[in-house]
Design an enzyme around this catalytic site. Sequence first.
Site, PDB file in Angstrom:
ATOM      1  N   GLU A 172      40.731  37.445  44.272  1.00 59.55           N
ATOM      2  CA  GLU A 172      38.741  37.075  43.727  1.00 59.55           C
ATOM      3  C   GLU A 172      39.183  35.554  42.705  1.00 59.55           C
ATOM      4  O   GLU A 172      38.883  35.347  41.960  1.00 59.55           O
ATOM      5  CB  GLU A 172      39.213  37.956  42.444  1.00 59.55           C
ATOM      6  CG  GLU A 172      38.738  39.032  43.355  1.00 59.55           C
ATOM      7  CD  GLU A 172      37.642  40.056  42.159  1.00 59.55           C
ATOM      8  OE1 GLU A 172      37.924  40.106  41.385  1.00 59.55           O
ATOM      9  OE2 GLU A 172      37.154  40.953  42.866  1.00 59.55           O
ATOM     10  N   GLU A 291      37.930  45.850  48.585  1.00 63.24           N
ATOM     11  CA  GLU A 291      37.621  46.555  47.507  1.00 63.24           C
ATOM     12  C   GLU A 291      36.155  46.823  47.814  1.00 63.24           C
ATOM     13  O   GLU A 291      35.836  45.498  47.496  1.00 63.24           O
ATOM     14  CB  GLU A 291      37.810  45.212  46.256  1.00 63.24           C
ATOM     15  CG  GLU A 291      39.339  45.464  45.230  1.00 63.24           C
ATOM     16  CD  GLU A 291      39.132  44.094  44.112  1.00 63.24           C
ATOM     17  OE1 GLU A 291      38.801  44.542  43.331  1.00 63.24           O
ATOM     18  OE2 GLU A 291      39.831  43.421  44.490  1.00 63.24           O
TER      19      GLU A 291
END
Length: 502
Positions: A172, A291
């Site tokens: 991320e 995710e």
Amino acid sequence: MKAKVTAHARFVISDIDKRLYGSFLEHMGRAVYTGIYEPDHATADESGMRRDVIDLVKELDTPICRYPGGNFVSAYNWEDGIGPKDQRPTRLDLAWRTSESNHVGIHEFADWAEKANTEMMLAVNLGSRGLDEARAFLEYVNHPGGTYWSDLRKQNGQAEPWNVKTWCLGNEMDGPWQVGHKTADQYGHLANEVAKAMRGYQKDLELVVCGSSGPGMSTYPQWESTVLEHTYENVDLISLHMYFENYEKNTAEYLALPEKLDRYIGTISGVIDFIKSKNRAKNNVKISFDEWNVWYHNRIDDMDKLSDWDWPFAPHLLEDVYNFEDVLQVGCILNTFIRRSDVVRVACIAQLVNVIAPIMTAPNGDAWRQTIFYPFQFASAHGRGTALRLDVDCASYKADVADNVSYLDISGVHDADAGFLTFFAINRHGQEALDVDVAIEGFGAVKAVEHTLIKHDDLQATNTQAAPDTVAPKSGEGARLDDGKLTLTLPPYSYSMFRVQL
């Protein structure tokens, strides 16, 4: 209400990569400590791993597990987790404002992964560190011997390399919350240099570059375009993340959110095609959706805690208790991945134990299945083979995220080896049953059908330590086969799996 579905042997989407049913473990809350690892637990093995949890993970049959993060990895020194445990340093984890004992590191995770029948998917720190950390970690994990890092692994008790193939280039990195957050150009350049160095060691590695943390990010989808311009020829997958929320307590809107997921996947698939053409590249980059899950039950309250608490060790954090409504959502998400399996090759439910997870544990106590355990288990067990392009005719409703949300969300998988067609179906209508006719064409003779149903009259029903089977699958009723046509009724707000033997 009626629905018609046609499944034809020639109408296919793609083979399904078994890693579509992958998982994720991060050093966060109780995911690791008192999750998979609790040396004093009654079921603990010689390595301190909870056997009761391993048994439940085996039930899920998750083929790959991403580790050690997540946000945690962006300030993590992997070297802290090797060597004698009593000599490992305790560190402060900036991601979750907790303390980390490092009693579980690469050796312990690799041992657990072998016992749980799952492959390792390792992430390197491209937040606070970079190329040297990544190549050293790779050498430690994969090199047979005769070098500093590989010989150190041997000294630490692991003679043979683990030969991990799939590696994530950070986590991320588009997120301002991330330790070492970078712009798309900064990250793209770094990720490409790290990828080249890692491939300099081992050409057949499978490398995952960071895409957007979610479709709501202000940099989406330009982030993917910029990062892939830098990295396209040196990576195999681009990572996407998305979590699903129902703060408004509106079930119809909540169950429509997978339409947004589908657009997200479609958009990034288009970006991939654009950059491939722009770069005149020959390789095909796919998507790792590493995710995903429902995440909102405790999110606001628990995230507020982080700024106040004083670096606790393995605290109770983000331990969402899932309800029956979440079964329907997870079923729809998995259906979306199956229908997009031509571009989504890896997906990881986040996370596996305790932290927004299908498995819950009590310290020194029981382990049990959350409600969402079951749709994931069914898809993992029976959603392998070839994804079918179904023709679906059903009434729809208008939602904020899409104008035509079908009341019937369904996917189909042909397992030629086992001789089964399996359908996963969710009735999104809260008041009306769906009478479904499924025409099965081009597959030859149909022998039998079985129907498994998950249904509860209370959308908020949960599984707890005291009542672990409140929401559980049961046999459905009324499924019939007649001259190649399957008919069955799906109750309002229900999840069904029906399997046809060929």
